[in-house]
Design a protein around this motif. Structure first.
Motif, PDB file in Angstrom:
ATOM      1  N   VAL A   1       0.877  -1.168   0.000  1.00  0.00           N
ATOM      2  CA  VAL A   1       0.000   0.000   0.000  1.00  0.00           C
ATOM      3  C   VAL A   1       0.916   1.219   0.000  1.00  0.00           C
ATOM      4  O   VAL A   1       1.395   1.657   1.033  1.00  0.00           O
ATOM      5  CB  VAL A   1      -0.952   0.006   1.215  1.00  0.00           C
ATOM      6  N   SER A   2       1.154   1.742  -1.185  1.00  0.00           N
ATOM      7  CA  SER A   2       2.133   2.801  -1.379  1.00  0.00           C
ATOM      8  C   SER A   2       1.529   4.190  -1.174  1.00  0.00           C
ATOM      9  O   SER A   2       0.326   4.340  -0.949  1.00  0.00           O
ATOM     10  CB  SER A   2       2.706   2.708  -2.789  1.00  0.00           C
ATOM     11  N   GLU A   3       2.391   5.178  -1.309  1.00  0.00           N
ATOM     12  CA  GLU A   3       1.966   6.574  -1.190  1.00  0.00           C
ATOM     13  C   GLU A   3       0.871   6.897  -2.192  1.00  0.00           C
ATOM     14  O   GLU A   3      -0.136   7.530  -1.850  1.00  0.00           O
ATOM     15  CB  GLU A   3       3.166   7.493  -1.411  1.00  0.00           C
ATOM     16  N   SER A   4       1.033   6.448  -3.431  1.00  0.00           N
ATOM     17  CA  SER A   4       0.034   6.757  -4.460  1.00  0.00           C
ATOM     18  C   SER A   4      -1.324   6.132  -4.131  1.00  0.00           C
ATOM     19  O   SER A   4      -2.365   6.745  -4.371  1.00  0.00           O
ATOM     20  CB  SER A   4       0.513   6.306  -5.839  1.00  0.00           C
ATOM     21  N   ALA A   5      -1.318   4.938  -3.555  1.00  0.00           N
ATOM     22  CA  ALA A   5      -2.584   4.289  -3.181  1.00  0.00           C
ATOM     23  C   ALA A   5      -3.264   5.046  -2.046  1.00  0.00           C
ATOM     24  O   ALA A   5      -4.476   5.281  -2.082  1.00  0.00           O
ATOM     25  CB  ALA A   5      -2.328   2.845  -2.773  1.00  0.00           C
ATOM     26  N   ILE A   6      -2.488   5.451  -1.056  1.00  0.00           N
ATOM     27  CA  ILE A   6      -3.067   6.159   0.085  1.00  0.00           C
ATOM     28  C   ILE A   6      -3.611   7.515  -0.348  1.00  0.00           C
ATOM     29  O   ILE A   6      -4.687   7.933   0.081  1.00  0.00           O
ATOM     30  CB  ILE A   6      -2.031   6.291   1.220  1.00  0.00           C
ATOM     31  N   ARG A   7      -2.895   8.209  -1.208  1.00  0.00           N
ATOM     32  CA  ARG A   7      -3.369   9.512  -1.695  1.00  0.00           C
ATOM     33  C   ARG A   7      -4.624   9.352  -2.568  1.00  0.00           C
ATOM     34  O   ARG A   7      -5.496  10.222  -2.577  1.00  0.00           O
ATOM     35  CB  ARG A   7      -2.273  10.220  -2.467  1.00  0.00           C
ATOM     36  N   ALA A   8      -4.742   8.253  -3.292  1.00  0.00           N
ATOM     37  CA  ALA A   8      -5.908   8.020  -4.149  1.00  0.00           C
ATOM     38  C   ALA A   8      -7.143   7.632  -3.342  1.00  0.00           C
ATOM     39  O   ALA A   8      -8.265   7.875  -3.784  1.00  0.00           O
ATOM     40  CB  ALA A   8      -5.602   6.930  -5.167  1.00  0.00           C
TER      41      ALA A   8
ATOM     42  N   ASN B   1     -10.601   5.233   5.479  1.00  0.00           N
ATOM     43  CA  ASN B   1     -10.528   5.502   6.913  1.00  0.00           C
ATOM     44  C   ASN B   1      -9.669   4.486   7.656  1.00  0.00           C
ATOM     45  O   ASN B   1      -9.186   4.768   8.741  1.00  0.00           O
ATOM     46  CB  ASN B   1     -11.925   5.476   7.543  1.00  0.00           C
ATOM     47  N   LEU B   2      -9.539   3.287   7.085  1.00  0.00           N
ATOM     48  CA  LEU B   2      -8.876   2.191   7.784  1.00  0.00           C
ATOM     49  C   LEU B   2      -8.180   1.280   6.782  1.00  0.00           C
ATOM     50  O   LEU B   2      -8.746   0.943   5.748  1.00  0.00           O
ATOM     51  CB  LEU B   2      -9.927   1.380   8.575  1.00  0.00           C
ATOM     52  N   ILE B   3      -6.943   0.908   7.119  1.00  0.00           N
ATOM     53  CA  ILE B   3      -6.203  -0.092   6.344  1.00  0.00           C
ATOM     54  C   ILE B   3      -5.875  -1.226   7.303  1.00  0.00           C
ATOM     55  O   ILE B   3      -5.279  -0.991   8.361  1.00  0.00           O
ATOM     56  CB  ILE B   3      -4.901   0.471   5.749  1.00  0.00           C
ATOM     57  N   ILE B   4      -6.286  -2.435   6.956  1.00  0.00           N
ATOM     58  CA  ILE B   4      -6.040  -3.593   7.808  1.00  0.00           C
ATOM     59  C   ILE B   4      -5.076  -4.526   7.106  1.00  0.00           C
ATOM     60  O   ILE B   4      -5.288  -4.919   5.955  1.00  0.00           O
ATOM     61  CB  ILE B   4      -7.345  -4.349   8.123  1.00  0.00           C
ATOM     62  N   ARG B   5      -4.020  -4.900   7.796  1.00  0.00           N
ATOM     63  CA  ARG B   5      -3.079  -5.912   7.307  1.00  0.00           C
ATOM     64  C   ARG B   5      -3.495  -7.222   7.944  1.00  0.00           C
ATOM     65  O   ARG B   5      -3.408  -7.379   9.160  1.00  0.00           O
ATOM     66  CB  ARG B   5      -1.650  -5.526   7.690  1.00  0.00           C
ATOM     67  N   ALA B   6      -4.006  -8.161   7.157  1.00  0.00           N
ATOM     68  CA  ALA B   6      -4.447  -9.457   7.665  1.00  0.00           C
ATOM     69  C   ALA B   6      -3.217 -10.325   7.903  1.00  0.00           C
ATOM     70  O   ALA B   6      -2.909 -11.229   7.134  1.00  0.00           O
ATOM     71  CB  ALA B   6      -5.412 -10.118   6.695  1.00  0.00           C
ATOM     72  N   GLY B   7      -2.500 -10.014   8.957  1.00  0.00           N
ATOM     73  CA  GLY B   7      -1.266 -10.695   9.314  1.00  0.00           C
ATOM     74  C   GLY B   7      -0.494  -9.859  10.303  1.00  0.00           C
ATOM     75  O   GLY B   7      -0.970  -8.829  10.773  1.00  0.00           O
ATOM     76  N   ALA B   8       0.709 -10.285  10.601  1.00  0.00           N
ATOM     77  CA  ALA B   8       1.548  -9.555  11.553  1.00  0.00           C
ATOM     78  C   ALA B   8       2.361  -8.494  10.816  1.00  0.00           C
ATOM     79  O   ALA B   8       2.736  -8.668   9.665  1.00  0.00           O
ATOM     80  CB  ALA B   8       2.478 -10.519  12.269  1.00  0.00           C
ATOM     81  N   GLY B   9       2.606  -7.391  11.473  1.00  0.00           N
ATOM     82  CA  GLY B   9       3.429  -6.335  10.909  1.00  0.00           C
ATOM     83  C   GLY B   9       2.678  -5.469   9.924  1.00  0.00           C
ATOM     84  O   GLY B   9       1.573  -5.799   9.484  1.00  0.00           O
ATOM     85  N   VAL B  10       3.278  -4.333   9.591  1.00  0.00           N
ATOM     86  CA  VAL B  10       2.685  -3.405   8.632  1.00  0.00           C
ATOM     87  C   VAL B  10       3.759  -2.847   7.695  1.00  0.00           C
ATOM     88  O   VAL B  10       3.646  -1.739   7.193  1.00  0.00           O
ATOM     89  CB  VAL B  10       1.946  -2.249   9.348  1.00  0.00           C
ATOM     90  N   SER B  11       4.790  -3.632   7.438  1.00  0.00           N
ATOM     91  CA  SER B  11       5.916  -3.156   6.636  1.00  0.00           C
ATOM     92  C   SER B  11       5.550  -2.901   5.178  1.00  0.00           C
ATOM     93  O   SER B  11       6.280  -2.210   4.474  1.00  0.00           O
ATOM     94  CB  SER B  11       7.075  -4.153   6.711  1.00  0.00           C
ATOM     95  N   ASN B  12       4.428  -3.404   4.706  1.00  0.00           N
ATOM     96  CA  ASN B  12       4.009  -3.191   3.319  1.00  0.00           C
ATOM     97  C   ASN B  12       3.052  -2.009   3.172  1.00  0.00           C
ATOM     98  O   ASN B  12       2.489  -1.790   2.108  1.00  0.00           O
ATOM     99  CB  ASN B  12       3.374  -4.460   2.746  1.00  0.00           C
ATOM    100  N   ILE B  13       2.887  -1.234   4.254  1.00  0.00           N
ATOM    101  CA  ILE B  13       1.970  -0.090   4.249  1.00  0.00           C
ATOM    102  C   ILE B  13       2.748   1.168   4.622  1.00  0.00           C
ATOM    103  O   ILE B  13       3.537   1.156   5.566  1.00  0.00           O
ATOM    104  CB  ILE B  13       0.815  -0.313   5.259  1.00  0.00           C
ATOM    105  N   ASP B  14       2.514   2.255   3.903  1.00  0.00           N
ATOM    106  CA  ASP B  14       3.135   3.542   4.227  1.00  0.00           C
ATOM    107  C   ASP B  14       2.383   4.136   5.421  1.00  0.00           C
ATOM    108  O   ASP B  14       1.481   4.956   5.264  1.00  0.00           O
ATOM    109  CB  ASP B  14       3.088   4.467   3.016  1.00  0.00           C
ATOM    110  N   VAL B  15       2.763   3.695   6.617  1.00  0.00           N
ATOM    111  CA  VAL B  15       2.057   4.062   7.843  1.00  0.00           C
ATOM    112  C   VAL B  15       2.186   5.557   8.134  1.00  0.00           C
ATOM    113  O   VAL B  15       1.234   6.198   8.588  1.00  0.00           O
ATOM    114  CB  VAL B  15       2.561   3.232   9.047  1.00  0.00           C
TER     115      VAL B  15
END
Length: 117
Positions: free
Chosen positions: A52-59, A64-78
């Motif tokens: 989930v990159s910067e462009s996805a978050i801006r789009a 309101n909410l991003i859920i990572r179905a697993g441990a960690g959030v390294s694939n999301i621009d937190v």
């Protein structure tokens, strides 16, 4: 509420979300490049390994909410998500029993010398 599930998830989990009157869109084929387009009008994004990159978050203007179905959030621009007021959550430990089962299966395989066969 519109939820986009952008990775593989069990049909049971999708059906459970639908019982609460949630509009669930399921597209496990989305790539990080296609994700920004798919986020139009989406309130909640559920991912596993999809970035989930910067462009996805801006789009995701309604996001309101991003859920990572697993441990960690390294694939999301937190950092950017937080800056935009989007809550990021994960589900640590949900696969603990599966990991334990695999561990015991590998131990048993080594004990029975399966790799040597």
């Amino acid at each position: 509420m519109r939820v986009l599930v952008a990775d593989r998830l069990s049909e049971d989990a999708l059906d459970e979300m639908r019982t609460f009157g949630v509009d669930v869109m399921y597209d496990p084929t989305l790539t990080p490049e296609l994700l920004p387009v798919a986020l139009d009008g989406v309130n909640v994004l559920v991912v596993r390994g999809t970035e989930v990159s910067e462009s996805a978050i801006r789009a995701g203007r309604s996001l309101n909410l991003i859920i990572r179905a697993g441990a960690g959030v390294s694939n999301i621009d937190v950092a950017l998500a937080s800056e935009r007021g989007i809550y990021v959550a994960n589900c640590p430990g949900k696969n603990a029993s599966g990991v334990a089962e695999l561990t015991w299966a590998l131990i048993t395989a080594l004990d029975r010398r399966v790799p040597d066969s």
